[in-house]
Scaffold this motif. Sequence first.
Motif, PDB file in Angstrom:
ATOM      1  N   MET A   1       0.843  -1.207   0.000  1.00  6.95           N
ATOM      2  CA  MET A   1       0.000   0.000   0.000  1.00  6.95           C
ATOM      3  C   MET A   1       0.876   1.255   0.000  1.00  6.95           C
ATOM      4  O   MET A   1       1.745   1.407   0.859  1.00  6.95           O
ATOM      5  CB  MET A   1      -0.864   0.025   1.277  1.00  6.95           C
ATOM      6  N   PRO A   2       0.653   2.185  -0.947  1.00  5.85           N
ATOM      7  CA  PRO A   2       1.442   3.416  -0.909  1.00  5.85           C
ATOM      8  C   PRO A   2       1.015   4.277   0.283  1.00  5.85           C
ATOM      9  O   PRO A   2      -0.094   4.131   0.789  1.00  5.85           O
ATOM     10  CB  PRO A   2       1.067   4.101  -2.229  1.00  5.85           C
ATOM     11  N   GLU A   3       1.938   5.155   0.696  1.00  7.94           N
ATOM     12  CA  GLU A   3       1.598   6.112   1.748  1.00  7.94           C
ATOM     13  C   GLU A   3       0.426   6.968   1.279  1.00  7.94           C
ATOM     14  O   GLU A   3       0.333   7.292   0.097  1.00  7.94           O
ATOM     15  CB  GLU A   3       2.835   6.991   1.964  1.00  7.94           C
ATOM     16  N   ARG A   4      -0.489   7.326   2.190  1.00  5.02           N
ATOM     17  CA  ARG A   4      -1.630   8.162   1.790  1.00  5.02           C
ATOM     18  C   ARG A   4      -1.390   9.567   2.332  1.00  5.02           C
ATOM     19  O   ARG A   4      -1.156   9.753   3.521  1.00  5.02           O
ATOM     20  CB  ARG A   4      -2.925   7.577   2.333  1.00  5.02           C
ATOM     21  N   ILE A   5      -1.433  10.537   1.435  1.00  4.48           N
ATOM     22  CA  ILE A   5      -1.133  11.914   1.817  1.00  4.48           C
ATOM     23  C   ILE A   5      -2.432  12.619   2.213  1.00  4.48           C
ATOM     24  O   ILE A   5      -3.360  12.716   1.407  1.00  4.48           O
ATOM     25  CB  ILE A   5      -0.462  12.661   0.634  1.00  4.48           C
ATOM     26  N   PRO A   6      -2.506  13.121   3.456  1.00  2.00           N
ATOM     27  CA  PRO A   6      -3.704  13.857   3.870  1.00  2.00           C
ATOM     28  C   PRO A   6      -3.716  15.251   3.253  1.00  2.00           C
ATOM     29  O   PRO A   6      -2.741  16.000   3.364  1.00  2.00           O
ATOM     30  CB  PRO A   6      -3.586  13.921   5.399  1.00  2.00           C
ATOM     31  N   ILE A   7      -4.817  15.583   2.608  1.00  2.00           N
ATOM     32  CA  ILE A   7      -4.877  16.827   1.840  1.00  2.00           C
ATOM     33  C   ILE A   7      -6.165  17.595   2.177  1.00  2.00           C
ATOM     34  O   ILE A   7      -7.183  16.987   2.515  1.00  2.00           O
ATOM     35  CB  ILE A   7      -4.777  16.499   0.327  1.00  2.00           C
ATOM     36  N   ALA A   8      -6.070  18.928   2.075  1.00  2.00           N
ATOM     37  CA  ALA A   8      -7.261  19.769   2.279  1.00  2.00           C
ATOM     38  C   ALA A   8      -7.596  20.471   0.978  1.00  2.00           C
ATOM     39  O   ALA A   8      -6.701  20.849   0.221  1.00  2.00           O
ATOM     40  CB  ALA A   8      -6.976  20.808   3.360  1.00  2.00           C
ATOM     41  N   LEU A   9      -8.877  20.637   0.741  1.00  2.00           N
ATOM     42  CA  LEU A   9      -9.334  21.391  -0.432  1.00  2.00           C
ATOM     43  C   LEU A   9      -9.681  22.795   0.041  1.00  2.00           C
ATOM     44  O   LEU A   9     -10.549  22.974   0.901  1.00  2.00           O
ATOM     45  CB  LEU A   9     -10.577  20.705  -1.016  1.00  2.00           C
ATOM     46  N   VAL A  10      -8.990  23.796  -0.517  1.00  2.00           N
ATOM     47  CA  VAL A  10      -9.232  25.184  -0.118  1.00  2.00           C
ATOM     48  C   VAL A  10      -9.901  25.897  -1.278  1.00  2.00           C
ATOM     49  O   VAL A  10      -9.275  26.152  -2.313  1.00  2.00           O
ATOM     50  CB  VAL A  10      -7.902  25.888   0.254  1.00  2.00           C
ATOM     51  N   GLY A  11     -11.182  26.198  -1.137  1.00  3.44           N
ATOM     52  CA  GLY A  11     -11.970  26.795  -2.218  1.00  3.44           C
ATOM     53  C   GLY A  11     -13.002  25.765  -2.681  1.00  3.44           C
ATOM     54  O   GLY A  11     -12.642  24.781  -3.334  1.00  3.44           O
ATOM     55  N   ALA A  82      -2.240  20.966   0.508  1.00  2.00           N
ATOM     56  CA  ALA A  82      -3.476  21.719   0.262  1.00  2.00           C
ATOM     57  C   ALA A  82      -3.666  21.872  -1.235  1.00  2.00           C
ATOM     58  O   ALA A  82      -2.704  22.080  -1.974  1.00  2.00           O
ATOM     59  CB  ALA A  82      -3.388  23.092   0.921  1.00  2.00           C
ATOM     60  N   SER A  83      -4.914  21.757  -1.646  1.00  2.00           N
ATOM     61  CA  SER A  83      -5.256  21.987  -3.043  1.00  2.00           C
ATOM     62  C   SER A  83      -6.027  23.298  -3.101  1.00  2.00           C
ATOM     63  O   SER A  83      -7.048  23.447  -2.425  1.00  2.00           O
ATOM     64  CB  SER A  83      -6.120  20.826  -3.543  1.00  2.00           C
ATOM     65  N   ILE A  84      -5.526  24.237  -3.896  1.00  2.00           N
ATOM     66  CA  ILE A  84      -6.116  25.589  -3.905  1.00  2.00           C
ATOM     67  C   ILE A  84      -6.998  25.771  -5.133  1.00  2.00           C
ATOM     68  O   ILE A  84      -6.513  25.765  -6.275  1.00  2.00           O
ATOM     69  CB  ILE A  84      -4.987  26.650  -3.856  1.00  2.00           C
ATOM     70  N   THR A  85      -8.284  25.928  -4.874  1.00  2.00           N
ATOM     71  CA  THR A  85      -9.252  26.114  -5.972  1.00  2.00           C
ATOM     72  C   THR A  85     -10.099  27.355  -5.683  1.00  2.00           C
ATOM     73  O   THR A  85     -11.312  27.334  -5.827  1.00  2.00           O
ATOM     74  CB  THR A  85     -10.153  24.871  -6.124  1.00  2.00           C
ATOM     75  N   THR A  86      -9.418  28.404  -5.248  1.00  2.00           N
ATOM     76  CA  THR A  86     -10.109  29.676  -5.012  1.00  2.00           C
ATOM     77  C   THR A  86      -9.976  30.551  -6.255  1.00  2.00           C
ATOM     78  O   THR A  86      -9.243  30.209  -7.188  1.00  2.00           O
ATOM     79  CB  THR A  86      -9.471  30.404  -3.811  1.00  2.00           C
ATOM     80  N   ASP A  87     -10.662  31.695  -6.246  1.00  2.00           N
ATOM     81  CA  ASP A  87     -10.540  32.601  -7.394  1.00  2.00           C
ATOM     82  C   ASP A  87      -9.088  33.082  -7.513  1.00  2.00           C
ATOM     83  O   ASP A  87      -8.349  33.136  -6.538  1.00  2.00           O
ATOM     84  CB  ASP A  87     -11.519  33.766  -7.273  1.00  2.00           C
TER      85      ASP A  87
END
Length: 426
Positions: A1-11, A82-87
């Motif tokens: 199993m690959p390592e799982r990266i905890p990520i946040a969605l911003v926007g 973090a994944s940035i999907t803001t304006d």
Amino acid sequence: MPERIPIALVGCGGMGRRHLRGLVHLASSSYSNSDLVAVCDINQDNATFAADEAAELLGRRPRVYADLAGMVRELGSDLQAASITTDVGSHHKIAAACLEAGLHVLCEKPLALTVRGCWLIVDAAKRAGCIVSVGENYRRDPINRLARALIAGGAIGTPRLMIETSIGGKDAIAITPWRHMKHAGTIVVDAGIHYADILRFYLGEVRSIYGEVRLHEKVRYNTGSAGPGGYYARWSSDFPDQVEPTGEDALYAQLIFESGAIGQWISDYAGHGRPSRTRRVFGSLGSLDCPGDRDGQPIVLHLDDGTAIDDGRILEHAPGYRLEPLAAELFGGERVWTYNFEFNDTDARLLALEYHELAACVSAGNQPEVTAQEGLADLALTYAPFEAGRLGRPVTLAEVANSRVDGYQREIDVALGLVPEDLHTA
Ligand SMILES: NC(=O)c1ccc[n+]([C@@H]2O[C@H](COP(=O)([O-])OP(=O)(O)OC[C@H]3O[C@@H](n4cnc5c(N)ncnc54)[C@H](O)[C@@H]3O)[C@@H](O)[C@H]2O)c1
């Protein structure tokens, strides 16, 4: 199993919702390597709605935050990216804050609203030793991968000319009102940058550019459109009936690549009459007709003897073409030359590739394909016609990328606090 990266969605607006679907495709693939642990939006309703959608689609509800700093503080080392999907106008601040907190970043295109905004992110990433990947989804389309492999493999000989044109849009609000505002994300920059990236992806680095930009439509109207994929229906009825744009809606440019090849580029979001789109590459031995992005239509290779190859035989001309394993799984093989999915399904598959790459890079300490520097070069190419038209002379990509030429962007930089007020007219 690959390592799982905890990520946040911003926007958690339209693109944030599309990213959730990308995470779903990744999660249900054989290469699942990240976990969505939080969503964040200054509009708490949007964050809550995205968390509800995530719970339904991913089977686990991420934590909800309306404040980035609070999220980072509370989650600490339980968050790695973090994944940035803001304006667009907010990217540089959010990305810099994430990087300073030690988070790796996947940032939607354009990396920032100005070249100086991109530099802020490049420098913050260097200081933090963190990865920045820019969400340039068009180039991940297998058909664009194939086109590049055909060109690199000599299918059309030496490339001489690339024509990249999209015209349409009339006087309708393009997706959201902020896309018509110079200080928020001008549609030509917000959407046109995809084509800057494709031009560079196909034919390599650009040396110089001349161009003109226009603001054709002084008033834009709310047509109630649900936007790409229908994801914006939730908001479009609350948009004003009309807006008065301050940002340009059309770009017309001629480029010279480092190779000497020529590019003709039109991104006109105010086109009336018949919409038009063209992507063609002409070389010393043949030409390519390339379909639109994310539609899976085949490329047509035209040779001088009159042959037009528009089926699997095209692969014989692209010996180096191989999709990465996850793309091969999602699109049905490592040498795909056509595919047939609904737009939203294709879109989500491409976004899955972005998330997978980021998490894989974090685990392995590698750099992604579209680094912050690459995103900066895309933005410099997008602004080059603005700057060239303003100066009345061609500009080099280098002088836009290092902000020696920045007259158009200066006012935005001042408004964003990226240069002091007294530099505004310098
Ligand atoms: N790659 C593509 O095909 C594609 C397509 C559409 C949009 N995009 C990109 O996605 C990004 C977002 O576009 P969109 O259409 O979703 O915009 P949007 O206006 O629908 O959503 C933006 C969201 O960000 C939130 N937000 C703004 N500032 C914030 C902050 N400081 N912290 C947290 N949340 C904040 C807003 O409240 C909103 O919910 C843009 O960079 C755009 O260019 C990319």
